[in-house]
Design a protein around this motif. Sequence first.
Motif, mmCIF file in Angstrom:
data_model
loop_
_atom_site.group_PDB
_atom_site.id
_atom_site.type_symbol
_atom_site.label_atom_id
_atom_site.label_comp_id
_atom_site.label_asym_id
_atom_site.label_seq_id
_atom_site.Cartn_x
_atom_site.Cartn_y
_atom_site.Cartn_z
ATOM 1 N N GLU A 1 -12.110 -4.742 -1.789
ATOM 2 C CA GLU A 1 -11.594 -5.578 -0.748
ATOM 3 C C GLU A 1 -10.581 -5.093 0.136
ATOM 4 O OE1 GLU A 1 -10.885 -9.851 -2.437
ATOM 5 O OE2 GLU A 1 -10.800 -8.389 -4.151
ATOM 6 N N TYR A 2 -9.889 -4.248 -0.302
ATOM 7 C CA TYR A 2 -8.862 -3.519 0.485
ATOM 8 C C TYR A 2 -9.329 -2.737 1.226
ATOM 9 C CZ TYR A 2 -4.152 -1.543 1.104
ATOM 10 O OH TYR A 2 -2.781 -1.331 1.621
ATOM 11 N N LYS A 3 -10.402 -2.248 1.363
ATOM 12 C CA LYS A 3 -10.908 -1.399 2.700
ATOM 13 C C LYS A 3 -10.642 -1.886 3.793
ATOM 14 C CE LYS A 3 -14.134 1.240 -0.367
ATOM 15 N NZ LYS A 3 -15.520 1.511 -0.555
ATOM 16 N N MET B 1 -0.374 6.223 7.661
ATOM 17 C CA MET B 1 -1.547 5.059 7.839
ATOM 18 C C MET B 1 -0.990 3.863 6.860
ATOM 19 S SD MET B 1 -3.645 6.213 9.716
ATOM 20 C CE MET B 1 -5.253 5.503 9.205
ATOM 21 N N ASN B 2 -0.011 3.351 6.609
ATOM 22 C CA ASN B 2 0.336 2.319 5.645
ATOM 23 C C ASN B 2 0.138 1.139 6.604
ATOM 24 O OD1 ASN B 2 2.654 3.924 7.038
ATOM 25 N ND2 ASN B 2 3.790 2.145 6.290
ATOM 26 N N PRO B 3 -0.658 0.245 6.364
ATOM 27 C CA PRO B 3 -0.910 -1.183 7.087
ATOM 28 C C PRO B 3 0.002 -2.141 6.294
ATOM 29 C CG PRO B 3 -2.642 -0.848 5.534
ATOM 30 C CD PRO B 3 -1.731 0.364 5.202
ATOM 31 N N CYS B 4 1.402 -1.808 6.017
ATOM 32 C CA CYS B 4 1.988 -2.543 5.153
ATOM 33 C C CYS B 4 2.133 -4.041 5.554
ATOM 34 C CB CYS B 4 3.636 -2.143 5.216
ATOM 35 S SG CYS B 4 3.849 -0.497 4.419
ATOM 36 N N LEU B 5 2.239 -4.396 6.570
ATOM 37 C CA LEU B 5 2.146 -6.037 6.775
ATOM 38 C C LEU B 5 0.884 -6.680 6.486
ATOM 39 C CD1 LEU B 5 3.964 -8.432 7.802
ATOM 40 C CD2 LEU B 5 3.255 -7.818 10.161
ATOM 41 N N ASP B 6 -0.256 -6.203 6.788
ATOM 42 C CA ASP B 6 -1.724 -6.509 6.519
ATOM 43 C C ASP B 6 -1.821 -6.544 5.109
ATOM 44 O OD1 ASP B 6 -1.871 -5.594 9.261
ATOM 45 O OD2 ASP B 6 -3.434 -7.075 8.796
ATOM 46 N N CYS B 7 -1.069 -5.598 4.308
ATOM 47 C CA CYS B 7 -1.309 -4.996 2.922
ATOM 48 C C CYS B 7 -0.483 -6.402 2.175
ATOM 49 C CB CYS B 7 -0.556 -3.913 2.567
ATOM 50 S SG CYS B 7 -0.586 -3.477 0.795
ATOM 51 N N LYS B 8 0.523 -6.729 2.732
ATOM 52 C CA LYS B 8 1.626 -7.675 2.056
ATOM 53 C C LYS B 8 0.769 -8.987 2.193
ATOM 54 C CE LYS B 8 4.986 -6.551 -0.076
ATOM 55 N NZ LYS B 8 5.964 -5.634 0.411
ATOM 56 N N ILE B 9 0.422 -9.240 3.233
ATOM 57 C CA ILE B 9 -0.332 -10.718 3.531
ATOM 58 C C ILE B 9 -1.571 -10.747 2.704
ATOM 59 C CG2 ILE B 9 -1.760 -11.838 5.314
ATOM 60 C CD1 ILE B 9 0.268 -10.695 7.511
ATOM 61 N N PHE B 10 -2.438 -9.742 2.604
ATOM 62 C CA PHE B 10 -3.469 -9.684 1.792
ATOM 63 C C PHE B 10 -2.999 -10.010 0.108
ATOM 64 C CE2 PHE B 10 -6.695 -7.379 -1.092
ATOM 65 C CZ PHE B 10 -7.679 -8.089 -0.584
ATOM 66 N N MET B 11 -2.074 -9.126 -0.368
ATOM 67 C CA MET B 11 -1.604 -9.296 -1.685
ATOM 68 C C MET B 11 -1.030 -10.598 -1.744
ATOM 69 S SD MET B 11 -0.096 -5.530 -2.685
ATOM 70 C CE MET B 11 -1.399 -4.065 -2.595
ATOM 71 N N VAL B 12 -0.216 -11.031 -1.006
ATOM 72 C CA VAL B 12 0.445 -12.639 -1.425
ATOM 73 C C VAL B 12 -0.703 -13.586 -1.341
ATOM 74 C CG1 VAL B 12 1.809 -14.309 -0.407
ATOM 75 C CG2 VAL B 12 2.621 -11.903 -0.499
ATOM 76 N N GLY C 1 8.360 4.567 -1.430
ATOM 77 C CA GLY C 1 7.179 3.724 -1.109
ATOM 78 C C GLY C 1 6.219 3.473 -2.385
ATOM 79 N N CYS C 2 5.465 2.485 -2.234
ATOM 80 C CA CYS C 2 4.521 2.332 -3.597
ATOM 81 C C CYS C 2 3.112 2.957 -3.502
ATOM 82 C CB CYS C 2 4.546 0.830 -4.085
ATOM 83 S SG CYS C 2 4.302 -0.044 -2.647
ATOM 84 N N CYS C 3 2.750 3.409 -2.225
ATOM 85 C CA CYS C 3 1.637 4.069 -2.243
ATOM 86 C C CYS C 3 1.368 5.128 -1.238
ATOM 87 C CB CYS C 3 0.699 2.812 -1.812
ATOM 88 S SG CYS C 3 0.510 2.576 -0.085
ATOM 89 N N PHE C 4 0.572 6.044 -1.606
ATOM 90 C CA PHE C 4 0.355 7.256 -0.749
ATOM 91 C C PHE C 4 0.240 7.152 0.782
ATOM 92 C CE2 PHE C 4 -0.555 9.434 -4.888
ATOM 93 C CZ PHE C 4 -0.087 10.869 -4.518
ATOM 94 N N LEU C 5 -0.254 5.856 1.018
ATOM 95 C CA LEU C 5 -0.421 5.675 2.483
ATOM 96 C C LEU C 5 0.929 5.638 3.371
ATOM 97 C CD1 LEU C 5 -2.872 2.730 2.162
ATOM 98 C CD2 LEU C 5 -3.421 4.877 2.850
ATOM 99 N N THR C 6 2.117 5.841 2.811
ATOM 100 C CA THR C 6 3.319 5.855 3.642
ATOM 101 C C THR C 6 3.553 7.563 3.655
ATOM 102 O OG1 THR C 6 4.526 5.927 1.460
ATOM 103 C CG2 THR C 6 4.315 3.798 2.855
ATOM 104 N N ASP C 7 2.743 8.184 2.778
ATOM 105 C CA ASP C 7 3.055 9.817 2.883
ATOM 106 C C ASP C 7 2.316 10.223 4.104
ATOM 107 O OD1 ASP C 7 4.102 12.217 1.141
ATOM 108 O OD2 ASP C 7 1.891 12.622 1.923
HETATM 109 S S1 SF4 Z 1 3.492 0.897 0.914
HETATM 110 FE FE1 SF4 Z 1 1.311 0.725 0.396
HETATM 111 S S2 SF4 Z 1 0.997 -0.736 -1.232
HETATM 112 FE FE2 SF4 Z 1 3.166 -1.045 -0.230
HETATM 113 S S3 SF4 Z 1 3.041 -2.626 1.206
HETATM 114 FE FE3 SF4 Z 1 2.756 -0.682 2.332
HETATM 115 S S4 SF4 Z 1 0.647 -0.247 2.248
HETATM 116 FE FE4 SF4 Z 1 0.993 -1.799 0.993
#
Ligand code: SF4
Length: 347
Positions: free
Chosen positions: A81-83, A97-108, A208-214
């Motif tokens: 689903e995350y794709k 490549m971190n879509p943080c805002l969409d990611c937060k919206i999706f997870m919440v 950050g909690c994920c590799f996409l912020t790297d």
């Molecule tokens: S750092 Fe990664 S897991 Fe955390 S909000 Fe951003 S995209 Fe989502």
Amino acid sequence: MSTQRKAVALISGGLDSLLAAKLMLNQGIHVEGINFYTGFCVEGHTHAIRKKDKDKPKRNNALWSAEQLGIKLHIIDIIEEYKDVLINPKHGYGANMNPCLDCKIFMVGKAKQWMEDNGFDFIITGEVIGQRPMSQRKELLPVVVKESGADDRLVRPLCAKNLAPTLPEREGWIDRDKMKGFSGRNRKPQMALAEEYGFEDYANPAGGCCFLTDKNYSDKLVDLWQARNKKEYDLDDIMLLKVGRHIRPEPHYKLIVSREEGENKFLSGYKKHFGHIEIKSHNGPLTLVDGKLSDEDFHYAASIAARFSQGRDADSVNVKVTTQDGEEKTYDIKPMPASEIKQDWYV
Ligand code: SF4
């Protein structure tokens, strides 16, 4: 008799979500955690592979947080689903490549669904106003509330005093005065609170909690999409982006060269799925080849791989090449001189 209210906490494994859940537990709320597994999480994976990271704890930080809190943790696989979140983020990407805002919206949004399915009352996150440039700007916090559908059942205990009262506060399930009013990038208040609660050895307080912020990781992901002419990936693709040197000498193929024994072992698990190059006469890396290579390409690629072996200065190195179809060839080759390995080949 009052009913004990139940909250589901998003647990990333970092300090903020740990503290946010603790603040709610201290108010007598029944808390259970959810950790969403996207495949990009920084957790244990590379630490478990590389020798240089051997001193880093090989633990799952979300499980560790839950253990510290004494709560149940639900780890939910959202890889598929995350794709769509990553490939088509409505609000775009952050610095990498971190879509943080969409990611937060999706997870919440997922947490809200879980809350309803399991008879819970509200959702907790460890967000702090102004802490992260993309998803935690004050004007964006309401976007998460609205677009996730969580509305005023989303509580951010670390910065609640700076926000409008939520339903659990208005209903008296929780006491607003016992929450915090943190804001900005300063981590000291969180660290002081961690000390007060006796939490030590928590994971990367500012990371950050994920590799996409790297940046390096993001560059490799973009390169993968460009080479395929399509934004797509599977779990193996994104795991491999975390491992080895990635070298693209020609647009139609990429080499993944292991940097050490641990990576050699990890990449060995992919030998069946990729053409590969092994150095036979000297100690050297296993190299996976991603793409369709001609015989000539294989010779060229093998001379690059040999450059990273202990035979780098030898006149010739014996290599075994296995094509994508499993055909094996062994030959001697001169390692490519360092001066011919171009910097812009490194992805
Ligand atoms: S750092 Fe990664 S897991 Fe955390 S909000 Fe951003 S995209 Fe989502």
